[in-house]
Write a protein that holds these residues in place. Structure first.
Motif, PDB file in Angstrom:
ATOM      1  N   THR A 125     -55.763  34.263   0.102  1.00 43.00           N
ATOM      2  CA  THR A 125     -55.810  34.074  -1.858  1.00 43.00           C
ATOM      3  C   THR A 125     -54.882  34.542  -2.594  1.00 43.00           C
ATOM      4  O   THR A 125     -55.281  33.712  -4.054  1.00 43.00           O
ATOM      5  N   SER A 126     -53.375  34.731  -3.326  1.00 50.70           N
ATOM      6  CA  SER A 126     -53.060  35.386  -3.995  1.00 50.70           C
ATOM      7  C   SER A 126     -51.760  34.041  -3.984  1.00 50.70           C
ATOM      8  O   SER A 126     -51.264  34.098  -4.985  1.00 50.70           O
TER       9      SER A 126
ATOM     10  N   GLU B  94     -56.144  27.550 -12.688  1.00 53.40           N
ATOM     11  CA  GLU B  94     -56.526  28.239 -13.886  1.00 53.40           C
ATOM     12  C   GLU B  94     -57.246  26.779 -14.439  1.00 53.40           C
ATOM     13  O   GLU B  94     -57.245  25.638 -13.848  1.00 53.40           O
ATOM     14  N   VAL B  95     -58.449  26.797 -14.536  1.00 57.22           N
ATOM     15  CA  VAL B  95     -59.411  25.734 -14.307  1.00 57.22           C
ATOM     16  C   VAL B  95     -60.256  26.416 -15.722  1.00 57.22           C
ATOM     17  O   VAL B  95     -60.596  26.908 -15.818  1.00 57.22           O
ATOM     18  N   ALA B  96     -61.578  25.198 -15.170  1.00 54.42           N
ATOM     19  CA  ALA B  96     -62.587  25.724 -16.729  1.00 54.42           C
ATOM     20  C   ALA B  96     -63.405  26.934 -16.596  1.00 54.42           C
ATOM     21  O   ALA B  96     -63.567  27.086 -15.510  1.00 54.42           O
TER      22      ALA B  96
ATOM     23  N   PRO C 297     -68.592  27.676 -11.720  1.00 55.62           N
ATOM     24  CA  PRO C 297     -69.374  28.811 -11.391  1.00 55.62           C
ATOM     25  C   PRO C 297     -69.149  29.828 -10.244  1.00 55.62           C
ATOM     26  O   PRO C 297     -68.356  28.671  -9.510  1.00 55.62           O
ATOM     27  N   SER C 298     -69.104  30.545  -9.996  1.00 57.43           N
ATOM     28  CA  SER C 298     -68.794  31.402  -8.477  1.00 57.43           C
ATOM     29  C   SER C 298     -69.462  31.330  -7.656  1.00 57.43           C
ATOM     30  O   SER C 298     -70.961  31.295  -8.203  1.00 57.43           O
ATOM     31  N   PHE C 299     -68.840  31.338  -6.912  1.00 54.17           N
ATOM     32  CA  PHE C 299     -70.017  31.116  -4.986  1.00 54.17           C
ATOM     33  C   PHE C 299     -69.217  32.474  -4.325  1.00 54.17           C
ATOM     34  O   PHE C 299     -67.687  32.316  -3.792  1.00 54.17           O
ATOM     35  N   TYR C 300     -69.944  33.082  -3.263  1.00 54.13           N
ATOM     36  CA  TYR C 300     -69.829  33.698  -2.869  1.00 54.13           C
ATOM     37  C   TYR C 300     -70.469  35.194  -2.408  1.00 54.13           C
ATOM     38  O   TYR C 300     -71.695  34.649  -2.274  1.00 54.13           O
TER      39      TYR C 300
ATOM     40  N   GLN D 181     -63.418  33.807  -9.703  1.00 52.72           N
ATOM     41  CA  GLN D 181     -62.434  34.522 -10.994  1.00 52.72           C
ATOM     42  C   GLN D 181     -60.977  33.755 -10.205  1.00 52.72           C
ATOM     43  O   GLN D 181     -59.704  34.689 -10.343  1.00 52.72           O
ATOM     44  N   GLY D 182     -60.947  32.563  -9.720  1.00 55.39           N
ATOM     45  CA  GLY D 182     -59.057  31.940  -9.765  1.00 55.39           C
ATOM     46  C   GLY D 182     -59.383  31.882  -8.791  1.00 55.39           C
ATOM     47  O   GLY D 182     -57.837  31.115  -7.824  1.00 55.39           O
ATOM     48  N   GLU D 183     -60.382  32.077  -7.364  1.00 54.43           N
ATOM     49  CA  GLU D 183     -60.193  32.099  -5.912  1.00 54.43           C
ATOM     50  C   GLU D 183     -60.897  30.939  -5.394  1.00 54.43           C
ATOM     51  O   GLU D 183     -61.807  30.708  -5.947  1.00 54.43           O
TER      52      GLU D 183
END
Length: 567
Positions: free
Chosen positions: A24-25, A30-32, A36-39, A483-485
């Protein structure tokens, strides 16, 4: 991509370790900011895979701590139970110890595990129990003639049982070396519901029904008295309830403040010596208020410790009570999941659709279903009675579907198939079997899928969206973006005896996906045609897509599930 070199005495299966597609690192972007966050979960422990072993029955690494003469007229070492046709179980000590675990830590790590859960480490009685109903081969719920080889008959929860450590290898040494040398975390098995067998002995035996403090001072003594006859005015009896509990075990008094103080101090000691997570034995046998108080106290000093309980029930609504914040807010071992998994993989003619009943992905049964510990074998139930292919299929599901996987020692080689506790479930594994294990097809396939999960944030934490789970095949997505992942995993499983052509005609994003097992990129363009893949018999395909989700239908499904999970 890189290939891990073969290791171990017999040589391990060459493993695919996911590089830029799964670490994942490497796929932060970098996106808008309105992406949305999905987890499924953000719990750090969700990245773990747990190998559970009964310490005495794993490997005897140090014969000098076996205490083969212990017990006098009630000897504790090697107490066989003979069954029909040469079958044997055992209720005595057989020599497994900390050194046997450490000697095989590389073996555990090589399979893809990141945590080791051992049975309780605490001091147990030094004789076989003379009371209760005599145990025999195949008998259930009988303790007469048994010993505390399993560790669940604690008499001093501040002391390590003498059968486990070696010179230079105390508990703190074990946890430190597992972590530093093998990157393995330690799961501490804790017990507060009961102590040791406490009554029905013809003559009272030393340590049975007794509890000692850190200085070795006697705090409680059942005195071989039936619970109904205990004198509540006797200070040595206030640790115990005046009703019966499990078998003849002393039943701990949850209403006594001294009990709470005792177990808090004991378990904080072991956490500070290197335990990373707690497994709570028989959590359903004590009221929620006791556990909440204990866990609150532990979390005051260790706020991030992961805790999961054993609530032996197939009722999801019942075991889910433990996951609610007001009841302690812990994870649980997924017993309804265990039933669904074994029902499907013990029976080659089963319908994959029957496995869906335990998932509870968006019905809010659990505080968070993604934090549950998923398993099919343990030390209290008959081992899964499946073929090698059944175990391979079960592991392919366990390491790709929601939850944190737990594998019981020996399941990687189909050890003691279908056997219950006193039929051989807990038999001695031994170094020879471990040395031969890397050539076993179950172990080889387990190693592959465990490493795939180890390298995929989507398989560890992603929301699960089922596409088609029926017959011999299961197809689903795991989606993580936060968060960018970003990672979507497309999982295709086949438990059939012939290769399966699987078609996915919805919910996929167009772009470059990575086929983990084939080690090649696959271009998917859902605007032109449905995606198709051939999945081998008893095989798995995992494709990874390291971009934010753009498929509008999938976005809507994910948003609904995320809302149900977090509201």
């Amino acid at each position: 991509m890189k290939i891990i070199k073969q290791t171990g005495v017999a040589g391990l299966l060459s493993l695919l370790v996911l590089g830029t597609h799964a670490n994942t690192s490497h796929h932060r972007q970098e996106v808008a900011q309105d992406t949305p966050s999905f987890y499924g979960t953000l719990t750090p422990y969700a990245s773990e895979a747990v190998y559970f072993l009964l310490t005495d029955r794993f490997v005897d690494g140090d014969p000098t701590n076996n205490h083969v003469e212990q017990g006098g007229q009630f000897p504790t070492f090697d107490r066989p139970l003979y069954g029909p046709q040469g079958q044997v179980a055992n209720v005595g000590y057989l020599g497994g110890d900390f050194k046997g675990v450490l000697n095989n830590a590389q073996y555990i790590k090589d399979m893809g595990f990141t945590s080791v859960w051992l049975t309780p480490i605490y001091d147990n009685p030094d004789e076989a129990f003379s009371g209760g109903e005599p145990v025999s081969y195949g008998a259930y719920y009988k303790d007469g003639g048994k010993t505390g080889y399993h560790g669940y008959w604690g008499v001093n929860f501040f002391a390590v049982d003498e059968h486990l450590p070696s010179e230079g290898l105390q508990f703190a040494d074990l946890t430190r070396r597992l972590r530093q040398e093998y990157d393995l975390k330690f799961v501490l098995d804790i017990v507060a519901n009961h102590g040791s067998p406490a009554y029905s002995m013809p003559v009272d035996q030393p340590k049975f029904g007794e509890i000692y403090d850190q200085q070795g001072t006697l705090l409680a003594d059942h005195q071989n008295i039936h619970p109904a006859s205990l004198d509540s005015d006797d200070p040595l009896l206030t640790f115990y309830n005046t009703h019966t509990g499990l078998a003849q075990l002393s039943d701990i008094n949850e209403n006594n403040p001294a009990v709470l103080d005792y177990f808090e101090a004991a378990y904080l000691k072991w956490i500070e010596q290197g335990a990373h997570a707690l497994r709570v034995d028989t959590i359903k046998e004590m009221p929620h208020f006791f556990w909440k108080k204990l866990f609150d106290r532990i979390r005051q000093k260790h706020p991030d410790i992961f805790i999961f309980g054993e609530s032996y029930s197939y009722d999801a609504d019942f075991i889910a009570e433990h996951t609610q914040p007001q009841n302690g807010g812990v994870s649980v071992l997924d017993f309804p999941g265990r039933k669904a998994i074994t029902d499907v993989f013990e029976n080659p003619q089963s319908d994959y659709a029957d496995i869906l009943s335990y998932l509870h992905l968006n019905d809010q049964t659990y505080a968070n279903p993604y934090d549950l510990m998923t398993f099919y074998d343990n030390h209290d139930m008959p081992r899964m009675n499946a073929s090698d292919n059944g175990f391979i299929d079960a592991n392919n599901w366990l390491f790709t579907a929601r939850g944190i996987p737990v594998i019981y020692y020996g399941s990687e080689i189909n050890f003691m198939t279908g056997k219950a506790e006193h039929q051989g479930n807990r038999n001695y594994l031994g170094q020879g079997r471990i040395d031969r294990a890397p050539t076993h097809p179950i172990q080889q396939n387990l190693t592959r899928i465990a490493h795939i999960r180890k390298g995929s944030v989507a398989l560890q934490r992603g929301l699960q969206v089922n596409l088609n789970v029926a017959g011999d095949t299961a197809t689903f997505l795991r989606v993580y973006q936060h968060q960018g992942e970003y990672q979507t995993a497309l999982v295709m499983l086949n438990k059939g005896d012939t290769p399966a052509h699987i078609t996915v005609d919805a919910l996929l994003d167009s772009g470059i996906w990575y086929d983990v097992i084939a080690q090649r990129e696959r271009r998917i363009d859902v605007t032109e045609q449905a995606f198709q893949s051939l999945v081998p018999a008893h095989g798995v395909r995992v494709l990874l897509f390291d971009q934010p989700v753009s498929n509008s239908e999938l976005l809507a499904l994910l948003a609904d599930q995320q809302r149900a999970l977090t509201e």
